[in-house]
Design a protein around this motif. Structure first.
Motif, PDB file in Angstrom:
ATOM      1  N   GLN A  46       0.813  -1.207   0.000  1.00 39.00           N
ATOM      2  CA  GLN A  46       0.000   0.000   0.000  1.00 39.00           C
ATOM      3  C   GLN A  46       0.848   1.260   0.000  1.00 39.00           C
ATOM      4  O   GLN A  46       0.453   2.270  -0.578  1.00 39.00           O
ATOM      5  CB  GLN A  46      -0.937  -0.004   1.212  1.00 39.00           C
ATOM      6  CG  GLN A  46      -2.080  -0.996   1.095  1.00 39.00           C
ATOM      7  CD  GLN A  46      -3.066  -0.879   2.246  1.00 39.00           C
ATOM      8  OE1 GLN A  46      -2.715  -0.403   3.320  1.00 39.00           O
ATOM      9  NE2 GLN A  46      -4.269  -1.326   2.033  1.00 39.00           N
ATOM     10  N   THR A  47       2.013   1.198   0.639  1.00 39.98           N
ATOM     11  CA  THR A  47       2.862   2.395   0.669  1.00 39.98           C
ATOM     12  C   THR A  47       3.312   2.776  -0.739  1.00 39.98           C
ATOM     13  O   THR A  47       3.419   3.964  -1.056  1.00 39.98           O
ATOM     14  CB  THR A  47       4.094   2.157   1.558  1.00 39.98           C
ATOM     15  OG1 THR A  47       4.770   0.968   1.121  1.00 39.98           O
ATOM     16  CG2 THR A  47       3.676   1.962   3.015  1.00 39.98           C
ATOM     17  N   HIS A  48       3.556   1.779  -1.588  1.00 42.91           N
ATOM     18  CA  HIS A  48       3.997   2.060  -2.958  1.00 42.91           C
ATOM     19  C   HIS A  48       2.873   2.708  -3.776  1.00 42.91           C
ATOM     20  O   HIS A  48       3.099   3.677  -4.502  1.00 42.91           O
ATOM     21  CB  HIS A  48       4.458   0.766  -3.631  1.00 42.91           C
ATOM     22  CG  HIS A  48       5.675   0.169  -3.006  1.00 42.91           C
ATOM     23  ND1 HIS A  48       6.888   0.826  -2.905  1.00 42.91           N
ATOM     24  CD2 HIS A  48       5.884  -1.035  -2.419  1.00 42.91           C
ATOM     25  CE1 HIS A  48       7.775   0.073  -2.303  1.00 42.91           C
ATOM     26  NE2 HIS A  48       7.184  -1.069  -1.993  1.00 42.91           N
ATOM     27  N   MET A  56       0.315   4.321  -2.638  1.00 42.09           N
ATOM     28  CA  MET A  56       0.028   5.647  -2.082  1.00 42.09           C
ATOM     29  C   MET A  56       1.040   6.668  -2.598  1.00 42.09           C
ATOM     30  O   MET A  56       0.698   7.829  -2.852  1.00 42.09           O
ATOM     31  CB  MET A  56       0.063   5.594  -0.557  1.00 42.09           C
ATOM     32  CG  MET A  56      -1.062   4.790   0.071  1.00 42.09           C
ATOM     33  SD  MET A  56      -2.701   5.488  -0.243  1.00 42.09           S
ATOM     34  CE  MET A  56      -2.686   6.923   0.833  1.00 42.09           C
ATOM     35  N   ALA A  57       2.299   6.224  -2.786  1.00 44.60           N
ATOM     36  CA  ALA A  57       3.325   7.117  -3.329  1.00 44.60           C
ATOM     37  C   ALA A  57       3.005   7.489  -4.777  1.00 44.60           C
ATOM     38  O   ALA A  57       3.194   8.640  -5.202  1.00 44.60           O
ATOM     39  CB  ALA A  57       4.696   6.455  -3.243  1.00 44.60           C
ATOM     40  N   LYS A 101       0.210  10.004  -4.742  1.00 43.05           N
ATOM     41  CA  LYS A 101       0.711  11.322  -4.350  1.00 43.05           C
ATOM     42  C   LYS A 101       1.415  12.003  -5.514  1.00 43.05           C
ATOM     43  O   LYS A 101       1.270  13.216  -5.725  1.00 43.05           O
ATOM     44  CB  LYS A 101       1.664  11.170  -3.161  1.00 43.05           C
ATOM     45  CG  LYS A 101       2.168  12.494  -2.605  1.00 43.05           C
ATOM     46  CD  LYS A 101       3.044  12.268  -1.381  1.00 43.05           C
ATOM     47  CE  LYS A 101       3.529  13.607  -0.814  1.00 43.05           C
ATOM     48  NZ  LYS A 101       4.397  13.390   0.380  1.00 43.05           N
ATOM     49  N   THR A 140      -7.635  10.377  -1.748  1.00 44.09           N
ATOM     50  CA  THR A 140      -8.407   9.288  -1.162  1.00 44.09           C
ATOM     51  C   THR A 140      -9.605   9.852  -0.426  1.00 44.09           C
ATOM     52  O   THR A 140      -9.666  11.054  -0.133  1.00 44.09           O
ATOM     53  CB  THR A 140      -7.553   8.474  -0.165  1.00 44.09           C
ATOM     54  OG1 THR A 140      -7.123   9.354   0.903  1.00 44.09           O
ATOM     55  CG2 THR A 140      -6.357   7.861  -0.841  1.00 44.09           C
ATOM     56  N   SER A 163       1.889  -9.078   8.543  1.00 45.07           N
ATOM     57  CA  SER A 163       2.521  -7.891   7.966  1.00 45.07           C
ATOM     58  C   SER A 163       1.638  -6.658   8.125  1.00 45.07           C
ATOM     59  O   SER A 163       2.135  -5.541   8.287  1.00 45.07           O
ATOM     60  CB  SER A 163       2.814  -8.121   6.479  1.00 45.07           C
ATOM     61  OG  SER A 163       3.677  -9.218   6.300  1.00 45.07           O
ATOM     62  N   GLY A 166      -6.702  -1.342   7.309  1.00 49.60           N
ATOM     63  CA  GLY A 166      -6.206  -1.470   5.950  1.00 49.60           C
ATOM     64  C   GLY A 166      -7.174  -1.041   4.861  1.00 49.60           C
ATOM     65  O   GLY A 166      -6.761  -0.658   3.765  1.00 49.60           O
TER      66      GLY A 166
END
Length: 210
Positions: A1-3, A5-6, A9, A15, A128, A143
């Protein structure tokens, strides 16, 4: 999810929180459609609700025993990898409503059926993510808290627009055949009869078709 979200951005995609207010509707355990206003769904009986809580607790406990760095070599790793989530649920639940609720959660979160995922994979992802509740819930901090404001297709559209000057994007070219030649090159045949030769192929298909 971090990828992802990047990426959002980078393209100024926003979102929005999941809509959680109001009465929820679910069909589980049979043809009857039930409503509820709590976090836990209406599964038709207190016994089924207790079983749902027990199953979730058991999954949480199993997830804590997974070795994130090497799941397969962790406790019962090979055994967990050899059974599907569907098989595990069938052996550990009595109520169809409980299985239906869990199956719905899997479809929404992973886009696959429980018969297409190993228990080891589920437990590894669960640990995780910080736990089963964090993984599946849509409440604050969980999540599934957010959705993409204009739909996830806007991510694909933004990526396509960003690279369209450097690449040739072909649409309506369903791939029928992918063949790798002896020299390492790849030959692709589309349904429209187009033949494409290249050095590398990246295949992205829905999890349900893998």
């Amino acid at each position: 999810q971090t990828h992802i979200m990047a990426v959002m951005k980078e393209f100024n995609l926003c979102t929005q929180p999941q809509f959680l207010q109001g009465t929820k509707v679910m069909q589980a355990g049979g043809p009857k459609v039930r409503t509820y206003n709590s976090v836990l769904p209406n599964v038709g009986s207190w016994f089924a609700l207790l079983e749902l809580g027990w199953v979730l607790s058991k999954l949480e406990k199993l997830a804590t025993e997974v070795n994130i760095l090497d799941p397969y070599r962790g406790k019962n790793g090979s055994e967990l990898d050899a059974i599907t989530v569907h098989s595990w649920m069938k052996s550990n639940t009595r109520y169809a409503a409980v299985r239906d609720v869990l199956t719905a959660a899997f479809r929404c979160t992973f886009g696959v059926e429980t018969s297409q995922m190993s228990m080891l994979f589920l437990l590894t992802v669960c640990k995780s993510a910080g736990g089963m509740e964090k993984l599946f819930e849509s409440t604050e901090g969980a999540g599934q808290e957010f959705t993409v404001e204009n739909g996830t297709a806007s991510i694909v559209d933004s990526l396509a627009k960003d690279i369209e000057k450097d690449v040739n994007i072909l649409l309506d070219q369903a791939v029928n055949t992918v063949e790798q030649n002896d020299d390492g090159s790849v030959c692709i045949l589309s349904g429209a009869g187009r033949i494409i030769r290249c050095r590398r192929v990246i295949i992205c298909i829905p999890p349900t078709q893998q």
